[in-house]
Write a protein that holds these residues in place. Structure first.
Motif, PDB file in Angstrom:
ATOM      1  N   UNK A 279     -59.330 -38.585 -52.809  1.00 34.18           N
ATOM      2  CA  UNK A 279     -60.306 -37.653 -52.239  1.00 34.18           C
ATOM      3  C   UNK A 279     -61.618 -38.339 -51.896  1.00 34.18           C
ATOM      4  N   UNK A 280     -62.013 -39.344 -52.700  1.00 31.34           N
ATOM      5  CA  UNK A 280     -63.323 -39.977 -52.504  1.00 31.34           C
ATOM      6  C   UNK A 280     -63.332 -41.009 -51.389  1.00 31.34           C
ATOM      7  N   UNK A 281     -62.178 -41.587 -51.079  1.00 27.67           N
ATOM      8  CA  UNK A 281     -62.121 -42.645 -50.060  1.00 27.67           C
ATOM      9  C   UNK A 281     -61.379 -42.162 -48.815  1.00 27.67           C
ATOM     10  N   UNK A 282     -61.985 -41.215 -48.119  1.00 33.44           N
ATOM     11  CA  UNK A 282     -61.321 -40.620 -46.944  1.00 33.44           C
ATOM     12  C   UNK A 282     -61.109 -41.646 -45.832  1.00 33.44           C
ATOM     13  N   UNK A 283     -62.003 -42.645 -45.741  1.00 32.99           N
ATOM     14  CA  UNK A 283     -61.862 -43.643 -44.673  1.00 32.99           C
ATOM     15  C   UNK A 283     -60.649 -44.535 -44.881  1.00 32.99           C
ATOM     16  N   UNK A 284     -60.147 -44.607 -46.133  1.00 32.37           N
ATOM     17  CA  UNK A 284     -58.994 -45.467 -46.440  1.00 32.37           C
ATOM     18  C   UNK A 284     -57.669 -44.711 -46.376  1.00 32.37           C
ATOM     19  N   UNK A 285     -57.710 -43.424 -46.141  1.00 35.49           N
ATOM     20  CA  UNK A 285     -56.468 -42.650 -46.156  1.00 35.49           C
ATOM     21  C   UNK A 285     -55.573 -43.026 -44.978  1.00 35.49           C
ATOM     22  N   UNK A 286     -54.350 -43.355 -45.283  1.00 39.92           N
ATOM     23  CA  UNK A 286     -53.349 -43.615 -44.258  1.00 39.92           C
ATOM     24  C   UNK A 286     -51.988 -43.217 -44.818  1.00 39.92           C
ATOM     25  N   UNK A 287     -50.944 -43.546 -44.119  1.00 46.01           N
ATOM     26  CA  UNK A 287     -49.607 -43.127 -44.546  1.00 46.01           C
ATOM     27  C   UNK A 287     -49.240 -43.726 -45.899  1.00 46.01           C
ATOM     28  N   UNK A 288     -49.758 -44.931 -46.203  1.00 44.21           N
ATOM     29  CA  UNK A 288     -49.446 -45.578 -47.482  1.00 44.21           C
ATOM     30  C   UNK A 288     -50.071 -44.810 -48.640  1.00 44.21           C
ATOM     31  N   UNK A 289     -51.360 -44.448 -48.512  1.00 44.51           N
ATOM     32  CA  UNK A 289     -52.032 -43.725 -49.599  1.00 44.51           C
ATOM     33  C   UNK A 289     -51.445 -42.331 -49.775  1.00 44.51           C
ATOM     34  N   UNK A 290     -51.156 -41.658 -48.671  1.00 43.99           N
ATOM     35  CA  UNK A 290     -50.543 -40.327 -48.760  1.00 43.99           C
ATOM     36  C   UNK A 290     -49.181 -40.403 -49.457  1.00 43.99           C
ATOM     37  N   UNK A 291     -48.388 -41.389 -49.065  1.00 41.51           N
ATOM     38  CA  UNK A 291     -47.046 -41.515 -49.644  1.00 41.51           C
ATOM     39  C   UNK A 291     -47.114 -41.863 -51.130  1.00 41.51           C
ATOM     40  N   UNK A 292     -48.063 -42.728 -51.510  1.00 42.04           N
ATOM     41  CA  UNK A 292     -48.225 -43.080 -52.929  1.00 42.04           C
ATOM     42  C   UNK A 292     -48.570 -41.839 -53.750  1.00 42.04           C
ATOM     43  N   UNK A 293     -49.466 -40.993 -53.219  1.00 39.91           N
ATOM     44  CA  UNK A 293     -49.854 -39.770 -53.923  1.00 39.91           C
ATOM     45  C   UNK A 293     -48.677 -38.798 -54.016  1.00 39.91           C
ATOM     46  N   UNK A 294     -47.964 -38.635 -52.907  1.00 42.77           N
ATOM     47  CA  UNK A 294     -46.789 -37.753 -52.899  1.00 42.77           C
ATOM     48  C   UNK A 294     -45.760 -38.232 -53.917  1.00 42.77           C
TER      49      UNK A 294
END
Length: 693
Positions: A279-294
């Motif tokens: 949530x804090x690093x919106x500029x770093x969000x990409x498919x990798x970060x989303x998939x890791x969280x999922x």
């Protein structure tokens, strides 16, 4: 610089011309400005400027780095005189452009003409050996590097360590590392990364700590490897320490590190920290970060959070990849959430990942675990080149549904296609044989594992054989098999044996199995319940009461049985004697069903009630088991023609199994029950298990 400017340059001092031209060519190579490089090359040709070895080497390097090996090769072939730089440039060019055989051939030609080898040529060839998966060639190159005096060069040593680690030989990688007189950041990183990729994450973290104690500079690459090791070990404490280091060094905005941090916290089941970083690093969000969280939510069983994160991903306009879909479909499989799974399947098709063998494998598994093995077969049939994961997923689906014959046929097709079976393959085969009573076939598969297929049997395979023999009532053979095993059976093995003793009424062997289980899992209430059932069948009520007292004194609580159904994306959970729903309507439905099934031959198995009460109360107790309430609720709320799918956390009881067979007959409905052991498909008064489960 335009053409007139170039001619001005060509009129200057020749040495200065070469130096300036080489500098320009080098800059074009670095920025991959091929069109400008070609223009300059053309102007040199038109101006009849003599292309000496020095400039030709720079042209070869520029073309190679831009992927234009055809031009590079033509220049190299036409060179009247080559030097060590020319040969090294061609070898490096071939290696960088994945033309590894040509890199090797050029390296051999370089040796044949007597040209001195360089550390750069060795490094490129070592990378080629890794890509060609040729450890034999790699060791030969190592020997040659030693003869040429390059083995202690840091550049070559780092590539040697990397080569051994990528080929899975960490012992030799560490030996190379240890023999290096001077160890730099690249060498340490290569060693740590090698440990991580070979699954030796404990050694990776030890090496990381030594790297720090030796005051070696820490960068993003080594921090990524160390975090990956923490992810594998689920070590959030050390991961938090690395997180602090990242902040201190000012790397907290590095996208790769942020993604790796999210993955580390997710795999450590610290979803609060993972979500906070996300949530804090919106500029770093990409498919990798989303998939890791999922993936983290999936591992925690938080399917709703996983799905809501997926919805947010789509809203942000980010395209999911095969890993995203695999993780989400896996979640639906674990939860047997069919409706969510079907919706995801549609998304998979729209995104053109339905032919991906890994995504398809999770779909096969999901449909199998949701009770629709025919859908599993259909998904499998659409894979162009199924890998062993896809084959194992299909085998697993057949095994779960007790379709031993289908599992054996699939295994034979797998072998005919040249797919090598592994340990998972044989677990599915043995389970399939066990649930269909194919004892000899199962034993043959077990004995063929090592002899024919080179797969060493593990604990789970031995446990499957115990189950195979026990279900068939061959308890003496099962006991002999246990006594001759190379190790003690695990909890699953003893539980299978105890369950078989209960089914076949073998009190003495049951007591032995129960004692073993109580030692392995003293808090497992199932052991006490199974042994209690054996005593009750023998009418030994005093022993039953003694066991219950033991449970009370040990504060061992019986696991409550419950069943659930999914209707219109909502899960409805039921316990025995359930009062959480519109019970009046449900019990009225149950009572009418009871009258109907009794008229066609159903007889309650009241002997299964292990409580001293009159027959009418026993019948009422059986009549209100959770799976039967779930079936009645589904008959009221689900449209005619749609299969009813009930999931249960325990083994379906004999009486409910009998009753649901008759319910399927009087209602004309297909009813699928997934219990803790397998699937039962009830239709027109019979079950797919053939009353053998």
């Amino acid at each position: 610089m335009n053409s007139h400017s170039w001619y001005a340059v060509l009129g200057r001092n020749k040495l200065k011309d070469k130096t300036e031209l080489a500098h320009v060519l080098q800059s074009y190579a670095q920025t991959k400005e091929l069109s400008k490089g070609k223009q300059l090359h053309a102007q040199l040709i038109r101006g009849s400027y003599p292309l000496c070895t020095y400039l030709t080497n720079h042209l070869i390097n520029m073309y190679s780095r831009s992927g234009e090996l055809g031009y590079a090769t033509k220049l190299f072939d036409k060179m009247p005189q080559r030097n060590v730089v020319s040969w090294t440039a061609m070898i490096t060019g071939f290696s960088q452009n994945w033309r590894f055989h040509e890199a090797l051939n050029t390296f051999c030609l370089m040796r044949n003409v007597g040209e001195a080898l360089t550390q750069f040529a060795f490094s490129s060839i070592l990378r080629a050996c890794v890509s060609l998966e040729s450890i034999e060639l790699g060791t030969q190159m190592h020997s040659l590097a030693m003869k040429c005096g390059f083995s202690n060069e840091l550049f070559v040593g780092s590539n040697l360590a990397d080569m051994y680690s990528k080929c899975g030989i960490m012992h030799d990688a560490f030996k190379v590392f240890n023999e290096m007189p001077c160890k730099d950041q690249v060498l340490w990183t290569s060693l740590i990364d090698g440990y991580v990729k070979n699954g030796d994450c404990g050694e990776a973290l030890i090496a990381y700590k030594k790297m720090i104690s030796n005051d070696i500079l820490i960068d993003q690459h080594v921090l990524c490897s160390a975090l990956s090791a923490c992810s594998s070990l689920k070590s959030s404490d050390l991961g938090k320490s690395l997180h602090s280091t990242i902040v201190k060094l000012g790397f907290e905005l590095d996208t790769v590190l942020v993604n790796t941090l999210i993955d580390m916290y997710s795999k450590s089941q610290d979803m609060e920290s993972a979500s906070k970083i996300f949530q804090s690093d919106s500029h770093c969000r990409n498919i990798v970060s989303y998939t890791a969280l999922i993936d983290g939510y999936v591992e925690m069983g938080q399917i709703e959070n996983a799905l809501s994160t997926f919805v947010d991903l789509r809203r942000q306009g980010i395209e999911p990849n095969e890993f995203t879909f695999s993780s989400l479909v896996k979640a639906c499989a674990h939860q047997a959430a069919l409706e969510h799974g079907i919706q995801l399947h549609g998304q998979v098709v729209k995104s053109n990942f339905d032919r991906d063998p890994y995504v398809a494998s999770t779909l096969i598994d999901m449909y199998g675990k949701c009770g629709l093995f025919d859908h599993s077969s259909q998904v499998f049939a659409e894979i162009e080149n199924p890998n062993n994961i896809a084959w194992n997923s299909l085998l697993g689906a057949f095994a779960q549904h007790g379709l031993g014959r289908n599992a054996i046929e699939t295994f034979q097709q797998m072998i005919d296609r040249g797919i090598k079976p592994n340990a998972i393959t044989f677990v599915s085969l043995l389970i399939g044989c066990s649930h269909t009573g194919m004892v000899e076939e199962g034993l043959n598969f077990f004995h063929s594992m090592d002899k024919i297929y080179g797969v060493m049997p593990r604990e789970e395979h031995y446990s499957c054989v115990i189950d195979l023999l026990g279900r068939a009532g061959r308890l003496k053979e099962a006991e002999d098999f246990i006594n001759n095993m190379p190790f003690e059976p695990n909890a699953f093995g003893w539980c299978s044996f105890l369950g078989a003793c209960k089914i076949h009424g073998d009190k003495e062997r049951g007591k032995i199995a129960a004692e073993k289980l109580m030692t392995l899992e003293p808090e497992n209430s199932g052991t006490h319940v199974l042994l209690s059932t054996i005593y009750a069948k023998e009418g030994q009520w005093e022993d039953v009461r003694s066991l219950r007292k033991m449970m009370r004194d040990g504060n061992i609580k019986k696991l409550p049985g419950y069943s659930w159904v999914d209707i219109q994306n909502k899960t409805h959970i039921f316990e025995a004697e359930d009062r959480s729903h519109s019970t009046k309507e449900i019990y009225e439905k149950l009572d009418s069903l009871l009258d109907e099934i009794k008229n066609v031959g159903y007889v309650p198995k009241t002997e299964l009630v292990l409580v001293d009460m009159d027959e009418a109360l026993k019948e009422k107790h059986l009549h209100r088991h959770s799976e039967r309430i779930a079936v009645a609720f589904s008959l009221i709320n689900m449209p005619i023609g749609k299969p009813i799918i009930v999931k249960k956390n325990l083994r379906v009881c004999d009486d409910c199994h009998s009753a649901i067979k008759f319910i399927s007959k009087v209602t004309g409905r297909i009813i699928i029950v997934r219990d803790s052991s397998r699937f039962h498909h009830f239709s027109n008064g019979s079950c797919s298990c053939g009353d053998y489960w």
